[in-house]
Scaffold this motif. Structure first.
Motif, PDB file in Angstrom:
ATOM      1  N   VAL A  31      -4.343  -7.093 -55.821  1.00 23.54           N
ATOM      2  CA  VAL A  31      -5.705  -6.385 -56.628  1.00 23.54           C
ATOM      3  C   VAL A  31      -5.079  -7.239 -57.643  1.00 23.54           C
ATOM      4  O   VAL A  31      -6.043  -7.420 -58.590  1.00 23.54           O
ATOM      5  N   ILE A  32      -4.172  -7.425 -58.105  1.00 20.94           N
ATOM      6  CA  ILE A  32      -3.638  -7.893 -60.383  1.00 20.94           C
ATOM      7  C   ILE A  32      -4.137  -9.723 -59.405  1.00 20.94           C
ATOM      8  O   ILE A  32      -5.002  -9.908 -60.077  1.00 20.94           O
ATOM      9  N   ALA A  33      -3.785  -9.659 -57.722  1.00 26.73           N
ATOM     10  CA  ALA A  33      -3.752 -11.992 -58.798  1.00 26.73           C
ATOM     11  C   ALA A  33      -5.452 -12.345 -57.769  1.00 26.73           C
ATOM     12  O   ALA A  33      -6.071 -12.881 -58.990  1.00 26.73           O
ATOM     13  N   PHE A  34      -6.472 -10.975 -57.147  1.00 25.26           N
ATOM     14  CA  PHE A  34      -7.559 -10.599 -57.504  1.00 25.26           C
ATOM     15  C   PHE A  34      -8.429 -11.112 -59.328  1.00 25.26           C
ATOM     16  O   PHE A  34      -8.805 -11.684 -59.200  1.00 25.26           O
ATOM     17  N   VAL A  35      -7.525 -10.272 -59.932  1.00 27.63           N
ATOM     18  CA  VAL A  35      -8.610  -9.726 -60.937  1.00 27.63           C
ATOM     19  C   VAL A  35      -8.181 -11.453 -62.048  1.00 27.63           C
ATOM     20  O   VAL A  35      -9.163 -10.994 -62.386  1.00 27.63           O
ATOM     21  N   GLU A  36      -6.679 -11.353 -61.373  1.00 25.64           N
ATOM     22  CA  GLU A  36      -6.707 -12.710 -62.755  1.00 25.64           C
ATOM     23  C   GLU A  36      -7.559 -13.847 -61.977  1.00 25.64           C
ATOM     24  O   GLU A  36      -7.773 -14.441 -62.789  1.00 25.64           O
ATOM     25  N   GLU A  37      -7.607 -14.219 -60.795  1.00 24.89           N
ATOM     26  CA  GLU A  37      -8.342 -14.804 -60.039  1.00 24.89           C
ATOM     27  C   GLU A  37      -9.988 -14.893 -61.076  1.00 24.89           C
ATOM     28  O   GLU A  37     -10.716 -15.838 -61.567  1.00 24.89           O
ATOM     29  N   ALA A  39     -10.907 -13.457 -63.394  1.00 21.26           N
ATOM     30  CA  ALA A  39     -10.281 -13.585 -65.292  1.00 21.26           C
ATOM     31  C   ALA A  39     -10.286 -14.841 -65.691  1.00 21.26           C
ATOM     32  O   ALA A  39     -11.342 -15.290 -66.648  1.00 21.26           O
ATOM     33  N   ARG A  40      -9.888 -15.927 -64.595  1.00 19.72           N
ATOM     34  CA  ARG A  40     -10.269 -17.193 -65.258  1.00 19.72           C
ATOM     35  C   ARG A  40     -11.466 -17.915 -64.874  1.00 19.72           C
ATOM     36  O   ARG A  40     -11.841 -19.137 -65.330  1.00 19.72           O
ATOM     37  N   ALA A  41     -11.563 -17.474 -63.319  1.00 17.09           N
ATOM     38  CA  ALA A  41     -13.006 -17.842 -62.932  1.00 17.09           C
ATOM     39  C   ALA A  41     -14.472 -17.366 -64.549  1.00 17.09           C
ATOM     40  O   ALA A  41     -15.445 -18.661 -64.448  1.00 17.09           O
ATOM     41  N   HIS A  42     -13.997 -16.365 -65.210  1.00 14.28           N
ATOM     42  CA  HIS A  42     -15.252 -15.927 -66.031  1.00 14.28           C
ATOM     43  C   HIS A  42     -14.718 -16.425 -67.671  1.00 14.28           C
ATOM     44  O   HIS A  42     -14.812 -16.472 -68.783  1.00 14.28           O
ATOM     45  N   VAL A  43     -13.199 -18.138 -67.508  1.00 12.90           N
ATOM     46  CA  VAL A  43     -12.846 -17.902 -68.967  1.00 12.90           C
ATOM     47  C   VAL A  43     -13.639 -19.618 -69.524  1.00 12.90           C
ATOM     48  O   VAL A  43     -13.351 -20.400 -68.448  1.00 12.90           O
ATOM     49  N   PRO A  44     -14.198 -19.717 -70.187  1.00 12.82           N
ATOM     50  CA  PRO A  44     -14.954 -20.995 -70.501  1.00 12.82           C
ATOM     51  C   PRO A  44     -12.958 -22.018 -70.598  1.00 12.82           C
ATOM     52  O   PRO A  44     -12.382 -21.918 -71.260  1.00 12.82           O
ATOM     53  N   PRO A  45     -13.667 -23.157 -70.158  1.00 10.11           N
ATOM     54  CA  PRO A  45     -12.643 -24.240 -69.715  1.00 10.11           C
ATOM     55  C   PRO A  45     -11.752 -24.504 -70.969  1.00 10.11           C
ATOM     56  O   PRO A  45     -10.564 -23.973 -70.828  1.00 10.11           O
TER      57      PRO A  45
END
Length: 54
Positions: A31-37, A39-45
């Motif tokens: 779950v933690i890995a999924f949420v981190e992924e 979050a990374r997908a929604h953070v501007p570069p």
């Protein structure tokens, strides 16, 4: 009405936390890995450069 919605959101959050804590450690890690992924997908570069990679 807003207070009732806030309490409902708070109760839902508590239910999610309780469900998360009831998971076995390996499932919690998933779950933690999924949420981190997510979050990374929604953070501007430009902001993502400040976050250290896993």
């Amino acid at each position: 009405m807003v207070a009732a919605e806030e309490r409902s959101d708070e109760m839902e959050g508590l239910r999610l936390i309780r469900a998360f804590l009831s998971l076995p450690p390996d499932k919690r890690a998933e779950v933690i890995a999924f949420v981190e992924e997510l979050a990374r997908a929604h953070v501007p570069p430009e902001e993502g450069a400040k976050v250290s990679p896993r």
